[in-house]
Design an enzyme around this catalytic site. Sequence first.
Site, short mmCIF file in Angstrom:
data_model
loop_
_atom_site.label_atom_id
_atom_site.label_comp_id
_atom_site.label_asym_id
_atom_site.label_seq_id
_atom_site.Cartn_x
_atom_site.Cartn_y
_atom_site.Cartn_z
N GLU A 1 0.87 -1.19 0.00
CA GLU A 1 0.00 0.00 0.00
C GLU A 1 0.90 1.22 0.00
OE1 GLU A 1 -3.40 0.91 -0.16
OE2 GLU A 1 -2.41 2.85 -0.14
N ILE B 1 -21.88 10.67 -4.61
CA ILE B 1 -21.00 11.56 -3.84
C ILE B 1 -21.54 12.98 -3.84
CG2 ILE B 1 -18.65 12.53 -3.69
CD1 ILE B 1 -17.58 9.83 -4.65
N TYR C 1 -6.71 -2.29 10.79
CA TYR C 1 -6.51 -2.99 9.51
C TYR C 1 -5.11 -3.59 9.45
CZ TYR C 1 -10.66 -2.18 6.64
OH TYR C 1 -11.92 -2.25 6.10
N ASP D 1 -12.99 -1.67 -6.99
CA ASP D 1 -13.26 -0.58 -7.95
C ASP D 1 -12.40 -0.69 -9.22
OD1 ASP D 1 -14.83 0.20 -5.86
OD2 ASP D 1 -14.03 2.24 -5.70
N HIS E 1 -45.40 -2.51 14.87
CA HIS E 1 -46.05 -1.22 15.01
C HIS E 1 -45.57 -0.49 16.27
CE1 HIS E 1 -49.24 1.63 14.28
NE2 HIS E 1 -49.59 1.55 15.54
N GLY F 1 -24.42 14.53 -10.06
CA GLY F 1 -25.74 14.12 -9.57
C GLY F 1 -25.73 12.70 -9.07
N ALA G 1 -27.19 2.21 -0.60
CA ALA G 1 -27.78 3.34 0.11
C ALA G 1 -27.12 4.62 -0.37
CB ALA G 1 -27.56 3.18 1.61
#
Length: 453
Positions: free
Chosen positions: A35, A180, A99, A304, A437, A177, A342
């Site tokens: 990385e 992000i 991580y 990605d 409910h 639009g 989402a």
Amino acid sequence: MADFDLDLFVIGGGSGGVRAARIAATHGARVAIAEEYRMGGTCVIRGCVPKKLLVYASRFAHEFEDAAGFGWTVEGAKFDWPTLIANKDKEIARLEAAYRRNVGGAGAEIIDSRVVIEGPNTVRILKTGATLNAKYILVATGGHPSLLDIPGKELGITSNEAFHLKELPRRIVIQGGGFIAVEFACLFAGLGSKVTLVHRGDEILRGFDDDLRAHVRGEMVARGIDVRLNDTIQKIEDHKTHRCAFLSDGAAIEADQVMLAVGRSPNTKNIGLEAAGVKLAPSGAVAVDETSRSNVPSIYAIGDVSGRIALTPVAIREGHAVADTLFGNKPWNVDHKNVPSAVFSEPEIGTVGLSEVAAKKTGKHIDIYRTRFKPMKATLSGRDTAILMKLVVEQSTEKVLGVHIVGEGAAEMAQLAAIAVKMGATKQDFDNTVALHPTAAEELVTLRNKVAD
Ligand code: NDP
């Protein structure tokens, strides 16, 4: 495997790469993971996680306003951007360390350097100049924000910089639009910025269900966001104390920041993919088959950079599947159907499965069930808002093909609805489920009337 220094070399320490490295090491493979920046990748360092923390911060303003109807007086509430950013940075550093611990603890070697591929089995570590060979190379290099080729583009920021601004912009213009653009427009508006969202299309959030797109835009406008459709930023100028965005409709908008959120591009440049003969798709992503393998049998790509669905949990699964398949004697492929998603807008979107338009395109006969209602909380808060829920159902089988929700808790609801959709639940299965409910989600199991065509 003895002829190679390693069994697996993972390039990129994002969520997908880390999962693949950790699982492969757990299966007994000799693994290194490189990385060049910070372990954790886009999601942890400058994506999902810091974004959600900022979203939480932005929602307090509404909560304070809504509290009045319930008898509360909230006096002297003040927001301090530097405190939020410092606390967010502390949390990101904690996650990054976790991580590193997890992947290192599983036995993978962590290499803090940029690397380049020199052949189907060879990787060079730029920091030391050393080369290593590995039976398999996994490319998990992620993506980066795309820019617009307009005069003054260097004056604009992307989501990368938005997480590190010294101060909250009082005024911000955002081009885009998609996920992000919409999320940042809503979170900046919630924190008190004056937001202008400029989008080239005639509706935001292309690809989502049309009812949901229009509904979210309406809610954004109601919360004071200036949404300009069929418009683009043509030029950005530096006016010393502020920036000025010049739009294609002739408007000139003064702002403290101009943000470009016009998509992301895969990180496939200058990492030696050409040297190894790896084919790219027209989008620039590594072209892979259903096992995540490229045209070079020893080179795989996930997340990605492989240009499939740019969502962290998908990358994690792809990495896990590659590790199990290559080293765990457990071959499996990721199913990319019915992946829930989402948008943490205000109000938020949760969705799984086919939109009405996509379902109709399959040629099947479709029934639509839809409801819009005022959330219970809004009865006392007085907030002018509505929840939207919609089921897309296949007529012949009654299978629920899509669930689309806008409103508080929509993402949490969609995660659970996704189990039902994934299992092939029918409208009757939804109806057979007793309502809980009082919740908003109970509407999903009490939708009775089809929308007329
Ligand atoms: P998106 O692909 O979602 O949106 C890009 C937006 O930029 C679209 O509205 C697109 O318009 C517009 N655009 C593209 N090119 C241009 C151009 N040349 N000029 C003007 N506008 C342009 O990308 P994002 O960058 O928002 O997000 C990248 C990905 O990251 C998402 O697709 C998603 O997978 C992931 N993500 C997920 C989140 C989540 O799960 N909550 C949050 C953030 C990101 P048009 O529609 O017309 O093409």
